[in-house]
Write an enzyme that holds these catalytic residues in place. Structure first.
Site, mmCIF file in Angstrom:
data_model
loop_
_atom_site.group_PDB
_atom_site.id
_atom_site.type_symbol
_atom_site.label_atom_id
_atom_site.label_comp_id
_atom_site.label_asym_id
_atom_site.label_seq_id
_atom_site.Cartn_x
_atom_site.Cartn_y
_atom_site.Cartn_z
ATOM 1 N N SER A 94 14.315 4.530 42.259
ATOM 2 C CA SER A 94 14.836 4.708 40.972
ATOM 3 C C SER A 94 16.370 4.072 41.279
ATOM 4 O O SER A 94 16.757 3.455 42.100
ATOM 5 C CB SER A 94 14.961 5.981 40.480
ATOM 6 O OG SER A 94 15.488 5.788 38.947
ATOM 7 N N ASN A 95 17.185 4.264 40.165
ATOM 8 C CA ASN A 95 18.628 3.765 40.281
ATOM 9 C C ASN A 95 19.669 4.719 39.796
ATOM 10 O O ASN A 95 19.120 5.412 39.057
ATOM 11 C CB ASN A 95 18.719 2.447 39.903
ATOM 12 C CG ASN A 95 18.209 2.144 38.289
ATOM 13 O OD1 ASN A 95 19.115 2.744 37.703
ATOM 14 N ND2 ASN A 95 17.141 1.391 38.082
#
Ligand SMILES: Cc1cc2nc3c(=O)[nH]c(=O)nc-3n(C[C@H](O)[C@H](O)[C@H](O)COP(=O)(O)O)c2cc1C
Length: 420
Positions: free
Chosen positions: A215-216
């Site tokens: 993810s980020n």
């Protein structure tokens, strides 16, 4: 019918803080206070020390029906610099001296009025009054520019005879002008009424196995702020969101997704419905090629290779399918911001791109604030300083709305020659 000098019922029970500063025009604040009270507003007056040399607090106290606040430090009183702006729907400074404008622009807090401005979140309307060429002094021009860039409404003073006997630019704006500015600041803008906006927000999560994902750092706050602002301005909004912890804005239809593929599908199926698309999501560029259905065990492994593949480029794919929609994208960059954003704008066929440098201190992912440069297809650049994400959302919507309007006026049917 509009009664001259009255804002009508829109100020009923609106809580307004009226700041009065040390200008010769301070006496005009008495009449402004009466007009506000007549229009139903609940007005708390805050005076500077200099203002009290011109008009007594008693005048304002009697006419407002509330004690006048003048001090940060007063025995046995609540913290007025916090409580007054917290309860206010708007703060109006009329008249505003060059000194108080400078203090507000610089973020100084050496008296109640200036300290209050540092804690306030509500609209600020400033009506300057000044003599002797102050209004055109470079310092005043700069400070007024700073306040306007932050979203304050600073009214231009009018031209005419001044207290010194000279003719010049510096007379306090007419009472009706100030009242109208207050009304405009308080009346919800409905300029997006009739538009249908598809907004994406948050990160995506690309599974590695049932318990892990790529993810980020996107929090979703920017996209949620845009959805909230657009809804408040009259648009019908669908928010397609990756996993976030941000509360869902009222009146917004939410479609929750996890992966880039799910987001692509959710956006594509709603594209035809929309009149504008704002892609604020931070979509994963790559995902694991072979996510597995059982948790990957560490036993016996000293390293693990993860093969990644490209996800669908949502912006490019929506752009290819679009018909008349206005397309707005985001470019979160760490270097060569403008060049990278301009490349993305062209490559993805966008109308507007919001470029933000995520390494700027106090801005970007997770923060409640952001700074950005808006770049449109014609190469127009609008630099927006660090501001709350909600204010930035409004600024983005302002520019997008201008582009939408000019596009819709160009799409209007050509009148038949000779017709009226
Ligand atoms: C008679 C008189 C009239 C003044 N009128 C103004 C004015 O209209 N605008 C202004 O910026 N300053 C004016 N000043 C100067 C301000 O009162 C002064 O800068 C003061 O420090 C402002 O304090 P405040 O901003 O805290 O109210 C005036 C001063 C005097 C003595």
């Amino acid at each position: 019918m509009r009664i001259f000098g009255s804002t009508g019922p829109t100020l009923t029970r609106k809580r307004i803080v009226l700041g009065v500063t040390g200008s010769i025009a301070a006496y005009k604040a008495v009449s402004l206070l009466r007009a506000l009270v007549r229009d139903g507003a609940i007005v708390q007056v805050v005076m500077t020390q200099s203002a009290m040399k011109f008009v007594t607090p008693l005048t304002f106290e009697v006419l407002s029906g509330h004690p006048v606040s003048t001090e940060v430090f007063e025995a046995h009183q609540e913290m007025k610099h916090l409580s007054l702006p917290e309860q206010a729907d708007a703060i109006v400074i009329a008249p505003a001296t060059a000194n108080c404008i400078a203090k507000a622009a610089l973020g100084m807090g050496d008296d109640l009025l200036s300290t209050m401005l540092l804690t306030s979140q509500c609209p600020l309307i400033v009506a300057p009054a000044m003599d002797g060429g102050m209004w055109t002094h470079p310092s005043v021009i700069e400070h007024v520019g700073t306040l306007r860039a932050r979203g304050a409404i600073v009214l231009d003073p009018e031209e005419g005879p001044l207290a010194s006997g000279r003719i010049g630019h510096g007379r306090l704006a007419e009472e009706t002008t100030i009242l109208e500015a207050i009304q405009t600041a308080l009346a919800p803008r409905r300029d997006w009424q009739g538009q249908r906006i598809l907004v994406s927000a948050g990160p995506t999560q690309e599974p590695i196995d049932p318990v892990r994902f790529i993810s980020n750092r996107s929090s979703g706050k920017m996209g949620y702020a845009i959805a909230e602002a657009a809804q408040a301005r009259g648009a019908q909004v669908v928010l397609v969101t990756g996993p976030t912890a941000v509360p869902i804005p009222r009146g917004v239809e939410v479609v929750s997704v996890d992966t880039a593929e799910e987001m692509t599908k959710a956006m594509s199926t709603r594209l035809a419905w929309s009149t504008a698309v704002i892609m604020a999501a931070a979509v994963a560029d790559f995902r694991p090629m072979h996510p597995v259905s059982q948790k990957i065990k560490k036993q016996g492994r000293s390293e693990q290779t993860l093969h990644l593949e490209r996800t669908t480029d949502i912006l490019a794919s929506l752009s290819a399918q679009r018909t008349t929609q206005l397309m707005v994208g985001f470019a979160a960059e760490t270097n060569d911001l403008i060049a990278h954003a301009q490349d993305k704008l062209t490559a993805k066929g966008l109308d507007l791109i919001v470029a933000n440098d995520v390494t700027t201190e106090g801005a970007g992912f997770g923060s409640d604030q952001n700074a950005a440069t808006l770049i449109d297809r014609q190469g127009g650049l609008t630099e927006l300083p660090l501001m709350p994400k909600r204010a930035l959302a409004d600024a983005i919507l302002n520019r997008a709305h201008e582009l939408l309007q000019s596009r819709q006026s160009h799409q209007a049917p050509t009148p038949i020659a000779g017709g009226r």
